[in-house]
Design a protein around this motif. Structure first.
Motif, PDB file in Angstrom:
ATOM      1  N   ARG A 190       0.829  -1.218   0.000  1.00 26.44           N
ATOM      2  CA  ARG A 190       0.000   0.000   0.000  1.00 26.44           C
ATOM      3  C   ARG A 190       0.861   1.264   0.000  1.00 26.44           C
ATOM      4  N   LEU A 191       2.042   1.164   0.585  1.00 28.39           N
ATOM      5  CA  LEU A 191       2.900   2.339   0.753  1.00 28.39           C
ATOM      6  C   LEU A 191       4.205   2.254  -0.038  1.00 28.39           C
ATOM      7  N   ASN A 377      -0.790   3.904  -7.990  1.00 25.65           N
ATOM      8  CA  ASN A 377      -0.023   4.823  -7.143  1.00 25.65           C
ATOM      9  C   ASN A 377       1.482   4.656  -7.380  1.00 25.65           C
ATOM     10  N   GLU A 391      -1.379  13.819  -7.217  1.00 27.85           N
ATOM     11  CA  GLU A 391      -2.399  13.152  -6.399  1.00 27.85           C
ATOM     12  C   GLU A 391      -2.336  11.649  -6.583  1.00 27.85           C
ATOM     13  N   LYS A 394      -6.277   6.868  -2.216  1.00 29.79           N
ATOM     14  CA  LYS A 394      -6.253   6.137  -0.945  1.00 29.79           C
ATOM     15  C   LYS A 394      -7.683   5.761  -0.577  1.00 29.79           C
ATOM     16  N   ILE A 399      -5.937  11.837  -2.898  1.00 25.70           N
ATOM     17  CA  ILE A 399      -5.203  12.471  -1.801  1.00 25.70           C
ATOM     18  C   ILE A 399      -3.884  13.013  -2.342  1.00 25.70           C
ATOM     19  N   SER A 400      -3.523  14.176  -1.882  1.00 28.09           N
ATOM     20  CA  SER A 400      -2.235  14.753  -2.264  1.00 28.09           C
ATOM     21  C   SER A 400      -1.108  13.845  -1.770  1.00 28.09           C
ATOM     22  N   MET A 401      -0.166  13.519  -2.650  1.00 28.43           N
ATOM     23  CA  MET A 401       0.948  12.658  -2.242  1.00 28.43           C
ATOM     24  C   MET A 401       1.717  13.269  -1.081  1.00 28.43           C
ATOM     25  N   TRP A 404      -0.155  12.757   2.219  1.00 31.15           N
ATOM     26  CA  TRP A 404      -0.074  11.362   2.659  1.00 31.15           C
ATOM     27  C   TRP A 404       1.327  11.061   3.209  1.00 31.15           C
ATOM     28  N   GLN A 407       1.697  12.604   6.625  1.00 31.57           N
ATOM     29  CA  GLN A 407       0.988  11.794   7.618  1.00 31.57           C
ATOM     30  C   GLN A 407       1.847  10.612   8.067  1.00 31.57           C
ATOM     31  N   LEU A 408       2.508   9.968   7.109  1.00 32.36           N
ATOM     32  CA  LEU A 408       3.374   8.832   7.438  1.00 32.36           C
ATOM     33  C   LEU A 408       4.540   9.289   8.314  1.00 32.36           C
TER      34      LEU A 408
END
Length: 524
Positions: A190-191, A377, A391, A394, A399-401, A404, A407-408
């Motif tokens: 996912r990431l 992505n 973008e 998610k 969502i703006s890269m 995101w 946030q991580l």
């Protein structure tokens, strides 16, 4: 339990020690080049030992593509020192040849001149070479001489015990560990786009790599034939790199170890009309191991793999089936051109934080729609990761890269502080170093590469060749004790003896050896 709650539960002294007990290994690939900067086509240097049986120095696809493998280490300093020593011993035995310090190949003339790795006359060795011959027929040799860095990672038994006690699972400990590693893998997928954003370092390639191939990329050109995409991070991970369109239909599940094994074993037996046209044995000469979508499991391309050390003659899936997941292998890393050994300590510390986050966070199963989201992505960041306002998607929403990513990084701060303790700042320093790339993409590795060749106007080939010469000089002068040097010499000699012994004991016809190998797969 949420990631923050799990970190809180592990914030005592014993929990911190359990978290710090990580095990790591590195595999770094590098092409040998001549003094002219072009691909070396001579055999693997005898002074480096046998590529078939040496535990630290081997080859990957090509006879020209060296691979350096570290043993498992708990100390980051010891890990990188070990890798550096292997580089230092090797460059002293390359007869003036150097290591190409980027992922995408140097100037390549005729693709037919790329030598396939040779492993001798034992059945094991001939099978390894034939597998590579099959890759040549299937995808071409150029795609196979791209270099990367693989990062092997596992956590301590003490951490597993703590996590097991915190869980409400009804599984046995061993099954819980495998299930948790697959949870890590799903979150990683996912990431995974985060890694090419930060560490991708192949936004540019030599035009000789494209040859007559047709691509949709709108390349810009600079210098003497350098092609680049202005916002790309890792062309190595794009459709130019190691991809296999035939594998797109496999849909191998990462929702559990049994589902994964079922998918892999089915893929090995799945016929391919495209590869069938190549033929397996033509005019009494083998062209590939078989005509299935995968010749063997190693052909399955994935940016992360579940692994267990295999016993002699054991297939990777059989090892996983026998005893579960032992560690994971991260395969989404470009060679870092700003390090003489292709990776540095700040990267390793970020990877520790990133992979612990993937492990300690809840991880729901993933299905078709989300799988498509992950793929899109990753592709977006690989080709346009530094594009302002990029973008991603998610959970079905745009969502703006950069949001995101922030946030991580915010989520990783408490973990970095916990790992550092009261008197250390290494993890927090690594985190803040890479966090600066969110607001300033020129600080990413790919941004720094383009700064060299676009802003400073240095020809890409000349820049990389100068790096190769600088690192060769550094590694040639790197201090190696007599004891360390003798150990490498002994390992090289022992590996050559081991290969000869293997060849002397290979008395089964090769065709029968292959039949036995694949009949064992059929019984799995």
């Amino acid at each position: 339990m949420s990631f923050n709650n799990t970190v809180d539960q592990l914030s005592d002294a014993q929990g911190r020690e359990a978290l710090l007990g990580m095990f790591r290994g590195i595999e770094r690939e590098a092409l040998r080049i001549g003094t002219d900067g072009q691909l070396a086509t001579d055999p693997h240097p005898n002074a480096l030992g046998s590529a078939l049986t040496h535990s630290r120095i081997t080859t990957d696809y090509s006879e020209s593509l060296l691979e350096f493998i570290t043993p498992v280490h708990q100390s980051i300093d010891a890990l990188l020192e070990d890798l550096t020593q292997t580089h230092a011993f090797s460059v002293r035995n390359l007869n003036g040849q150097k290591l190409w310090p980027v992922s995408m190949p140097c100037y390549v003339g005729d693709e037919k001149n790329i030598p396939i790795a040779q492993y001798g006359s034992s059945n094991t060795g001939m099978m390894k070479t034939l597998y590579r011959k099959g890759l040549t027929h299937r995808y071409g040799a150029l795609m196979q001489i791209i270099s990367g860095v693989h990062f092997n990672f596992s956590v301590s038994n003490e951490l597993w015990q703590r996590l097991y006690e915190l869980s409400d699972t009804k599984l046995g400990l061993n099954d819980f560990i495998s299930e948790s590693y697959f949870g890590l893998i799903r979150n990683y997928r996912r990431l995974v786009w985060v890694l090419p954003y930060l560490f991708g370092s192949s936004p540019a390639i030599c035009s000789s790599f494209i040859k007559d191939q047709e691509f949709d990329f709108e390349f810009m050109k600079t210098g003497k034939g350098t092609l680049y995409l202005p916002y790309a991070t890792s062309l190595r991970m794009s459709d130019l790199g190691y991809t296999n369109k035939e594998q797109d239909t496999l849909n191998i599940s990462y929702n559990s170890l049994p589902e994964y094994l079922t998918g892999i074993r089915a893929a090995i037996k799945m016929p391919s009309k495209k590869f069938e046209k190549i033929g397996v044995k033509v005019d009494n000469e083998y062209q590939q191991l078989n005509s299935n979508i995968l010749q063997i499991e190693n052909e399955f391309y994935s940016p992360i793999r579940a692994k267990r050390v295999t016993k002699r003659g054991e297939k990777p899936s059989d090892a996983l089936s026998r005893a579960g997941v032992e560690y994971i292998e991260v395969r989404a890393l470009d060679v870092n051109p700003f390090s003489p050994v292709g990776i540095d300590a700040n990267q390793v510390r970020f990877l520790d934080l990133f992979l612990l986050h993937c492990l300690l966070s809840p991880s729901a199963p993933s299905y078709g729609e989300e799988e498509g989201e992950m793929t899109a992505n990753l592709k977006a960041v690989v080709l346009e990761g530094r594009k302002p306002g990029l973008e991603l998607t998610k959970a079905g929403e745009p969502i703006s890269m950069s949001i995101w990513l922030q946030q991580l990084f915010d989520a990783l701060v408490p973990l970095a502080k916990l790992l550092d303790g009261e008197h250390e700042y290494a993890y927090q320093t690594a985190l803040s170093t890479w966090e600066k790339t969110i607001a300033d993409p020129t600080k990413t590795l790919s941004g720094r590469v383009l700064d060299e060749i676009i802003t400073k106007g240095t020809d890409h080939f000349s820049w990389v060749k100068t790096l190769a010469e600088d690192y060769h000089s550094f590694l040639s002068q790197y201090p190696l004790s007599n004891e360390v040097t003798e150990r490498y010499k002994t390992d090289a000699t022992s590996s050559l003896v081991a290969q000869r012994e293997l060849e002397a004991s290979s008395n089964q016809p090769f065709s029968a050896y292959l039949d036995d190998y694949f009949s064992m797969s059929d019984k799995a």
